[in-house]
Scaffold this motif. Sequence first.
Motif, short mmCIF file in Angstrom:
data_model
loop_
_atom_site.label_atom_id
_atom_site.label_comp_id
_atom_site.label_asym_id
_atom_site.label_seq_id
_atom_site.Cartn_x
_atom_site.Cartn_y
_atom_site.Cartn_z
N GLY A 267 22.99 -147.20 -30.50
CA GLY A 267 22.87 -146.53 -31.79
C GLY A 267 21.44 -146.13 -32.10
O GLY A 267 20.53 -146.34 -31.29
N PHE A 268 21.24 -145.51 -33.22
CA PHE A 268 19.90 -145.17 -33.73
C PHE A 268 19.10 -144.38 -32.70
O PHE A 268 17.90 -144.58 -32.55
N SER A 269 19.78 -143.47 -31.97
CA SER A 269 19.15 -142.70 -30.90
C SER A 269 19.42 -141.21 -31.08
O SER A 269 20.18 -140.61 -30.31
N PRO A 270 18.83 -140.57 -32.07
CA PRO A 270 19.12 -139.15 -32.31
C PRO A 270 18.55 -138.26 -31.22
O PRO A 270 17.38 -138.36 -30.86
N SER A 271 19.39 -137.38 -30.72
CA SER A 271 18.97 -136.43 -29.69
C SER A 271 18.10 -135.34 -30.30
O SER A 271 18.25 -134.97 -31.47
N VAL A 272 17.23 -134.79 -29.48
CA VAL A 272 16.40 -133.67 -29.92
C VAL A 272 17.26 -132.47 -30.30
O VAL A 272 16.87 -131.63 -31.11
N ARG A 273 18.48 -132.39 -29.73
CA ARG A 273 19.38 -131.28 -30.07
C ARG A 273 19.70 -131.24 -31.57
O ARG A 273 19.83 -130.16 -32.15
N LEU A 274 19.83 -132.41 -32.17
CA LEU A 274 20.13 -132.46 -33.60
C LEU A 274 19.05 -131.77 -34.41
O LEU A 274 19.31 -130.95 -35.30
N PHE A 275 17.79 -132.09 -34.08
CA PHE A 275 16.67 -131.57 -34.85
C PHE A 275 16.45 -130.08 -34.57
O PHE A 275 16.19 -129.30 -35.48
N GLU A 276 16.55 -129.69 -33.30
CA GLU A 276 16.29 -128.30 -32.94
C GLU A 276 17.34 -127.36 -33.53
O GLU A 276 17.01 -126.33 -34.12
N ALA A 277 18.61 -127.72 -33.36
CA ALA A 277 19.67 -126.86 -33.85
C ALA A 277 19.63 -126.74 -35.37
O ALA A 277 19.75 -125.64 -35.93
N ALA A 278 19.47 -127.86 -36.06
CA ALA A 278 19.43 -127.84 -37.52
C ALA A 278 18.26 -127.03 -38.03
O ALA A 278 18.38 -126.30 -39.02
N ALA A 279 17.11 -127.14 -37.37
CA ALA A 279 15.94 -126.36 -37.78
C ALA A 279 16.18 -124.87 -37.62
O ALA A 279 15.60 -124.05 -38.34
N CYS A 280 17.06 -124.51 -36.68
CA CYS A 280 17.39 -123.10 -36.45
C CYS A 280 18.51 -122.62 -37.37
O CYS A 280 18.94 -121.46 -37.28
#
Length: 373
Positions: A267-280
């Motif tokens: 748990g508690f392991s957010p992928s960089v995909r979450l941040f990149e996609a949401a920022a876009c």
Amino acid sequence: MSGSLDIVVLGLSLSSSWGNGHATTYRALLRATAALGHRITFLEREVPWYAAHRDLAAPEYCRLEFYKDLAGLRRWSPVIAGADAVIVGSYVPEGVRVGHFVQEVARGTTAFYDIDTPVTLAKLAQGEHDYLSPELIAGYDLYLSFTGGPTLDLLMRRYGAPVARALHCSVDAELYRPRDVDRRWDLSYLGTYSPDRQAMLERLLLEPARRAPHLRFVVAGPQYPADIAWPANVERLEHVAPSDHPSFYAASRYTLNVTRADMVKAGFSPSVRLFEAAACGTPVISDTWPGIDAVMRPGSEIVLAEDTETVLALLCDPSAERRDRIARAARARILSAHTSKHRAAQLINELEAAHPRTPACSFREPELQRELP
């Protein structure tokens, strides 16, 4: 330490994003760290698979240098010894020997940056010490972990890390932002093939594609086996360079996040995909794991799905209202807490707080001629 720092990073790869997510993580973090006025040298092991797919040979925000082997690393001893902080990353080739060398030579703070913490701990439990060993953990002044939550206590209690802190991935908000492009796909996925993710990818993307042939899907990333039966409406892209990630996400109505089994368990392991996609401005459909609600709010900032039906219901909804609402909320959340500027400030604070625990010995050239441990 205070003021402008000299930082040395020995990481898997900064120059090539082919088949690994480390490059995009390092690029965002180091660019933001340099913008704060700090000087960075990145030392990368020269290996043929990254040399053949190099997409960043000369970054403007740091000095990028290559070494061919451990003997070649020795010539950087004065730089390592003179740095205010030296960071060794996960999956560095011969990382145990590199770590021993850094701990022996470095005068400043030494840190291990684990971008694969649950995988690392699984390897340690199995007695695999290809890039980290238990005694090395105790020898670093600071353990920076991709994973937060209870894992941090485990690193300190079981493995003797003096200080363990979460340093999640992040996104460079100047590069990752909404783009005005046509939406080519209803659902996209960006990630290197991993056997422990494939069953969930099958459930959340390939099966929806089979049941909804009128929708369009894409899977981007290398190393997928040739025997996978891709539905006709699933486009395959072998690689998408980081510079094209924003356009890739922007061309998707939704994008999918699938988490490796070890990271789901920890748990508690957010992928960089979450941040990149949401920022876009692209809303994310994700599998479920402990701690995701500490990063983004399920239902309002991210959609959680465990079955095909949930994905299909979302994709077949003709209204754009819910999608746009999630996209706006997710982007606002990321910009408020998960940009590379946030992580860079945290990195510097942690490095300055984690002073070396023993007085640094004077730099002596004869010691550097000894065989690495």
